[in-house]
Structures are given as structure tokens and as C-alpha cells.
Design a protein around this motif. Structure first.
Motif, PDB file in Angstrom:
ATOM      1  N   ALA A 302       0.831  -1.204   0.000  1.00  0.00           N
ATOM      2  CA  ALA A 302       0.000   0.000   0.000  1.00  0.00           C
ATOM      3  C   ALA A 302       0.865   1.253   0.000  1.00  0.00           C
ATOM      4  O   ALA A 302       0.533   2.244  -0.677  1.00  0.00           O
ATOM      5  CB  ALA A 302      -0.925  -0.010   1.219  1.00  0.00           C
ATOM      6  N   THR A 303       1.964   1.241   0.728  1.00  0.00           N
ATOM      7  CA  THR A 303       2.854   2.400   0.735  1.00  0.00           C
ATOM      8  C   THR A 303       3.488   2.613  -0.629  1.00  0.00           C
ATOM      9  O   THR A 303       3.618   3.747  -1.103  1.00  0.00           O
ATOM     10  CB  THR A 303       3.952   2.215   1.804  1.00  0.00           C
ATOM     11  N   HIS A 304       3.867   1.519  -1.280  1.00  0.00           N
ATOM     12  CA  HIS A 304       4.451   1.633  -2.622  1.00  0.00           C
ATOM     13  C   HIS A 304       3.431   2.160  -3.628  1.00  0.00           C
ATOM     14  O   HIS A 304       3.741   3.039  -4.447  1.00  0.00           O
ATOM     15  CB  HIS A 304       4.982   0.268  -3.054  1.00  0.00           C
ATOM     16  N   LEU A 305       2.217   1.612  -3.573  1.00  0.00           N
ATOM     17  CA  LEU A 305       1.183   2.067  -4.508  1.00  0.00           C
ATOM     18  C   LEU A 305       0.767   3.510  -4.250  1.00  0.00           C
ATOM     19  O   LEU A 305       0.292   4.186  -5.172  1.00  0.00           O
ATOM     20  CB  LEU A 305      -0.040   1.147  -4.411  1.00  0.00           C
ATOM     21  N   ASN A 306       0.968   3.985  -3.038  1.00  0.00           N
ATOM     22  CA  ASN A 306       0.603   5.362  -2.712  1.00  0.00           C
ATOM     23  C   ASN A 306       1.760   6.334  -2.921  1.00  0.00           C
ATOM     24  O   ASN A 306       1.699   7.484  -2.484  1.00  0.00           O
ATOM     25  CB  ASN A 306       0.129   5.446  -1.256  1.00  0.00           C
ATOM     26  N   GLY A 307       2.818   5.886  -3.567  1.00  0.00           N
ATOM     27  CA  GLY A 307       3.927   6.771  -3.855  1.00  0.00           C
ATOM     28  C   GLY A 307       4.834   7.039  -2.673  1.00  0.00           C
ATOM     29  O   GLY A 307       5.507   8.073  -2.630  1.00  0.00           O
ATOM     30  N   TRP A 308       4.867   6.130  -1.692  1.00  0.00           N
ATOM     31  CA  TRP A 308       5.714   6.266  -0.499  1.00  0.00           C
ATOM     32  C   TRP A 308       5.457   7.576   0.226  1.00  0.00           C
ATOM     33  O   TRP A 308       6.381   8.301   0.623  1.00  0.00           O
ATOM     34  CB  TRP A 308       7.195   6.135  -0.865  1.00  0.00           C
ATOM     35  N   LYS A 309       4.182   7.869   0.394  1.00  0.00           N
ATOM     36  CA  LYS A 309       3.789   9.051   1.171  1.00  0.00           C
ATOM     37  C   LYS A 309       2.558   8.712   1.991  1.00  0.00           C
ATOM     38  O   LYS A 309       1.777   7.828   1.635  1.00  0.00           O
ATOM     39  CB  LYS A 309       3.509  10.254   0.265  1.00  0.00           C
ATOM     40  N   TYR A 314      -4.472   7.115   2.416  1.00  0.00           N
ATOM     41  CA  TYR A 314      -3.665   6.016   2.944  1.00  0.00           C
ATOM     42  C   TYR A 314      -4.088   5.670   4.371  1.00  0.00           C
ATOM     43  O   TYR A 314      -4.185   4.496   4.733  1.00  0.00           O
ATOM     44  CB  TYR A 314      -2.195   6.430   2.907  1.00  0.00           C
ATOM     45  N   GLY A 315      -4.356   6.695   5.177  1.00  0.00           N
ATOM     46  CA  GLY A 315      -4.809   6.454   6.540  1.00  0.00           C
ATOM     47  C   GLY A 315      -6.150   5.747   6.594  1.00  0.00           C
ATOM     48  O   GLY A 315      -6.354   4.842   7.414  1.00  0.00           O
ATOM     49  N   VAL A 316      -7.072   6.129   5.702  1.00  0.00           N
ATOM     50  CA  VAL A 316      -8.387   5.484   5.658  1.00  0.00           C
ATOM     51  C   VAL A 316      -8.250   4.011   5.259  1.00  0.00           C
ATOM     52  O   VAL A 316      -8.896   3.131   5.838  1.00  0.00           O
ATOM     53  CB  VAL A 316      -9.315   6.234   4.687  1.00  0.00           C
TER      54      VAL A 316
END
Length: 349
Positions: A302-309, A314-316
Motif C-alpha cells: 500500500a505504501t508503494h502504490l501510494n507513492g511512499w507518502k 492512505y490512513g483510511v
């Protein structure tokens, strides 16, 4: 899409484990050494018997006495929050200063600012220790112009603040700045005290309401004892330090699994009763372990797919994943998917 895949993934795990795990009535190989709480044949030993006997019996708690235990659990939660926020996190700030970590971070920040182009996007600032507010009023001073609710909340947490100020120096203040090692050690003792009382109260609540110990451990106990980690992550998240927050979450889980489980078992089996063993009766441990592994994999993906941000979306997603894990884990412990765990034995506690 992620939520649908998560539910499908958990369903596959439950189906696999339901086929592989044998019934709990299967006799296990006897150990050559005794244990303090031997394994029971048709039921599991209640966790409430691992604590001192409650002042109220089961019938008294069912007829209204449970409210006192609920209030006690909430009050210890407040104690944990105050100790962690005002003393534990502050002592960690001073530890960073004492080891030169803050100066190194500031130097790295200056180098990054020199290297980056003037039109480049602004980088998040590094974490700095909180400086004491000269206008901050001591929590021991009674508010003079507050409402009734303000007076009530002040009086409610006054004993907590009083005991903290009586046993720990506030290392946020300049005169106590060098006392951070003492504050750190005493705050750990207070955190242990409040955590023990809170877990005890939650165990009594679960036993009175007929909720299995494993379900209470997965939900309320796990959330309650994670207050220090949550507050520490919240402190660095406010400063834009996502790396430190993620490292804290991963590191605390490794510490919980390897040290918080290994150290008590070592003390019990090597010091208190040498040669004994500790029984684990929950068959849901296999499911929880596989789910924990899948959570770590999901976190990285999930972190990778979210661009490492880290952002709101991401929190949801992470909170929804947590709810999915809790729902399926609780249903598994409640034997919804089959008779995996024995019922809890009756207790007079």
C-alpha cells in the motif's frame, strides 16, 4: 478494490485454516515438567484467574458493579495518556538531544536545503524536541475562570498529575532538563502500572460479559496498551516525519513479539518455576500470525502504490484494513467458522 481483495484474502485464509486445524479436543503430548496452570481437557483456563481475585464477585458485577470496573479502565487509560504525553515523550526528546541526534538532523536538513533547487517542492522539516511554553499553567493549579465542566475535568485528572509531579521531574523545564534519564525510567514504571490495572479491569469486564479472553486481547487490551506507541507516532506525524512513525510502528511490533512475549515466558519458566512451561490454548494463534504477516506485506504494497507518502486516503485504507482484521479475527476466535477454540472454563472470580 483494495477492500474487496482484502475480504477475499481473509476468506481464503479462514477456509485454509479451517481445513488444516484439527479439533481442540485432541490430546496433546504431555510435558515432563509441571506448569502453574495445567492445560484443561474440555475448556481453556480463564485469564481472570491470572490476576488477583476481584473485590466484587461475578453476581455483584452483573448487578451493577461492572460500571466501577469500566470507569476504572477509562481512568487508567487517562493516566496512560498523561504519563506518555507529558513525561515519556518529553524524556525521549531530551534523550535525542543528549545523544546529539537533533544536531545531526539539523545538519542534514541544512545540507538538503543547500542542495535542493529554489523552485523544488518544500521538504518536510525534521523533528525537533518540544520547547517548554513559558505561559503554560501547572495542571496542579485550580482554574479560576473555568466552567463547571472544566473544574470537573481538572479535579478528575488532578490525582494523576499530582502523583506524576511528586515522582517525576518535568524535563521540559530548563531546571530539570538534565534529569531526563530519571524521568524516562519512572515514566516506564508508571506506564507498566497503568497498563497492568487497565488490562486487569478489561479482563474482568470481558469475563463478566462472557466475551472470550482472546477477543478482548485482540481488541480492547491491544488498543489500550498501544497508547504509548500511538502518542509517540502522533507526536512525530505532526512534524511531518512519516519515516519515524512507520519505523516506530514496525519496531514496536517486533519488540512486542520478541521481547514482551519472550521475557515474561523466560522469567516464568527459568526463574519463578524452573523447568515449567506456559500453555497456549488458542488455535486462533495460527490465523493471527498469518494475518499479521499479511498485514506487513499489505503495508509495504500500500505504501508503494501510494507513492511512499502518507496522506488521508492512505490512513483510511489502513484503518479499514484494521477493521477487517479485527472482525475476521474475532469471528474466528468466537468459533463462527468452526469449533477451533474450546470454551472458557467456569470461574469463581
Amino acid at each position: 478494490m483494495i477492500i474487496v481483495l482484502s475480504m477475499y484474502f481473509y476468506t481464503c485464509i479462514i477456509f485454509f485454516l479451517t481445513i488444516q486445524i484439527t479439533p481442540t479436543t485432541e490430546m496433546t503430548t504431555p510435558y515432563p515438567y509441571a506448569t502453574v496452570r495445567p492445560r484443561r481437557t474440555n475448556c481453556s483456563a480463564p485469564a481472570i484467574e491470572q490476576f488477583p481475585r476481584p473485590l466484587m464477585g461475578p453476581e455483584s458485577r452483573k448487578h451493577g458493579g461492572l460500571i466501577i470496573h469500566i470507569l476504572a479502565a477509562i481512568y487508567t487509560f487517562l493516566g496512560l495518556a498523561i504519563v506518555c504525553d507529558d513525561y515519556f515523550v518529553s524524556s525521549l526528546d531530551r534523550i535525542c538531544e543528549g545523544n546529539g541526534i537533533q544536531e545531526t538532523i539539523e545538519q542534514q536538513q541544512q545540507q538538503q536545503q543547500q542542495q535542493q533547487h529554489s523552485m523544488a517542492p518544500r521538504q518536510p522539516e525534521y523533528y525537533k524536541a518540544k520547547e517548554p511554553d513559558p505561559n503554560e499553567v501547572s495542571p496542579l493549579v485550580m482554574p479560576t475562570d473555568g466552567s463547571k465542566w472544566t473544574m470537573f475535568t481538572w479535579g478528575l485528572v488532578y490525582p494523576i498529575h499530582f502523583m506524576c509531579r511528586a515522582t517525576m521531574p518535568d524535563c521540559r523545564q530548563e531546571k530539570w532538563r538534565s534529569w531526563y534519564p530519571f524521568t524516562f525510567c519512572i515514566s516506564m514504571i508508571w506506564i507498566s502500572f497503568y497498563s497492568y490495572i487497565m488490562v486487569w479491569m478489561i479482563t474482568i469486564i470481558g469475563s463478566t460479559l462472557g466475551i472470550p479472553d482472546t477477543v478482548m486481547g485482540l481488541t480492547f487490551v491491544a488498543a489500550g496498551v498501544s497508547v504509548p506507541d500511538a502518542l509517540s507516532s502522533l507526536a512525530v506525524i505532526k512534524e511531518g516525519l512519516g519515516d519515524m512513525a512507520v519505523s516506530n510502528a514496525v519496531g514496536s511490533n517486533v519488540f512486542d513479539i520478541l521481547v514482551c512475549l519472550g521475557l515474561p515466558w523466560f522469567i516464568q519458566t527459568a526463574m519463578i518455576q524452573p523447568g515449567s512451561h506456559v500453555n497456549v490454548t488458542s488455535r486462533g494463534l495460527t490465523y493471527s500470525t498469518v494475518s499479521l504477516l499479511s498485514t506487513v506485506i499489505f503495508l509495504v504494497l500500500a505504501t508503494h502504490l501510494n507513492g511512499w507518502k502518507l496522506d488521508r486516503r492512505y490512513g483510511v485504507v489502513l484503518m479499514v484494513w484494521y477493521l477487517i482484521f479485527i472482525v475476521f479475527a474475532s469471528l474466528y476466535e468466537l468459533n463462527v467458522f468452526g469449533e477451533m477454540n474450546p470454551p472458557v472454563c467456569a470461574s469463581q472470580f
